[in-house]
Design an enzyme around this catalytic site. Structure first.
Site, PDB file in Angstrom:
ATOM      1  N   CYS A  95     101.037 -86.549 -85.640  1.00 24.35           N
ATOM      2  CA  CYS A  95     100.709 -85.649 -86.736  1.00 24.35           C
ATOM      3  C   CYS A  95     102.310 -84.710 -85.795  1.00 24.35           C
ATOM      4  O   CYS A  95     102.770 -84.481 -84.760  1.00 24.35           O
ATOM      5  CB  CYS A  95      99.527 -84.765 -86.020  1.00 24.35           C
ATOM      6  N   HIS A 137      94.654 -87.242 -93.701  1.00 24.78           N
ATOM      7  CA  HIS A 137      95.120 -86.659 -93.130  1.00 24.78           C
ATOM      8  C   HIS A 137      95.855 -85.551 -93.539  1.00 24.78           C
ATOM      9  O   HIS A 137      95.556 -84.277 -93.022  1.00 24.78           O
ATOM     10  CB  HIS A 137      96.174 -87.402 -91.999  1.00 24.78           C
ATOM     11  N   GLU A 138      96.447 -85.935 -94.484  1.00 20.83           N
ATOM     12  CA  GLU A 138      97.485 -84.002 -95.330  1.00 20.83           C
ATOM     13  C   GLU A 138      96.585 -83.699 -95.263  1.00 20.83           C
ATOM     14  O   GLU A 138      96.500 -82.243 -95.257  1.00 20.83           O
ATOM     15  CB  GLU A 138      98.104 -84.952 -96.106  1.00 20.83           C
ATOM     16  N   HIS A 141      94.831 -81.526 -93.035  1.00 25.64           N
ATOM     17  CA  HIS A 141      95.900 -80.109 -92.795  1.00 25.64           C
ATOM     18  C   HIS A 141      95.236 -78.980 -93.910  1.00 25.64           C
ATOM     19  O   HIS A 141      95.457 -77.578 -93.461  1.00 25.64           O
ATOM     20  CB  HIS A 141      97.267 -80.508 -93.223  1.00 25.64           C
TER      21      HIS A 141
END
Length: 171
Positions: A95, A137-138, A141
């Protein structure tokens, strides 16, 4: 314009992002995020990573999904994950906000998603493989979740000192 990356230790990375409205100037933001992503030579970048607490991320799968001659960059606004496959796979993730740390993370291999595109139209897709992983993954966030949160307590203890160093450098 290349945007600065927010590093681990910043509280913004732990906050949940807000939906984007049709009237928001997301086109310029997405263009700047794409430039930043290309500059960092990565696969994905979410709003909170550039200090924007909005539900937006960009994904660049140019080198993954084709021969690299045609850009494959997508903007996702107000994304949702509708369904996950039962099949899960490990993959080594990193990341921009946690530089120098790469760990194996287990995630579903296939997901069904809904989002708004660059025209603010609603789209639904089934994603699999690396594209599904990057999306997850995004998306994390936007929820204030980092990939290190998905590690075992043992792995977290093993990288604790590195995380402290990153947090100190972000102050």
């Amino acid at each position: 314009m290349i945007l600065p990356i927010v590093l681990y230790g910043s509280k913004i990375l732990r906050n949940k992002a807000y939906d984007i409205d049709a009237g928001d100037n997301f086109t310029e933001l997405a263009a700047n995020m794409t430039l930043t992503l290309k500059n960092q030579q990565g696969y994905g970048l979410a709003g909170p990573q550039v200090a924007v607490l909005k539900n937006i991320f960009v994904i660049d799968t140019t080198s993954v999904n084709n021969d690299g001659t045609a850009p494959d960059v997508k903007m996702y606004l107000n994304p949702e994950i509708l369904d996950y496959s039962a099949k899960e796979l490990y993959y080594n993730e990193g990341c921009f906000s946690i530089p120098g740390i790469f760990e194996d993370v287990i995630r579903p291999d296939k997901i069904e998603v809904r989002y708004r595109d660059e025209n603010f139209d609603i789209r639904e897709e089934t994603l699999d493989g690396l594209t599904a992983r990057i999306f997850q993954h995004e998306y994390d966030h936007l929820q204030g979740i980092l990939f290190i949160d998905r590690l075992s307590s043992l792995r977290k203890r093993m990288i604790k000192s590195k995380l402290k160093q990153i947090a100190r450098s972000s102050m």
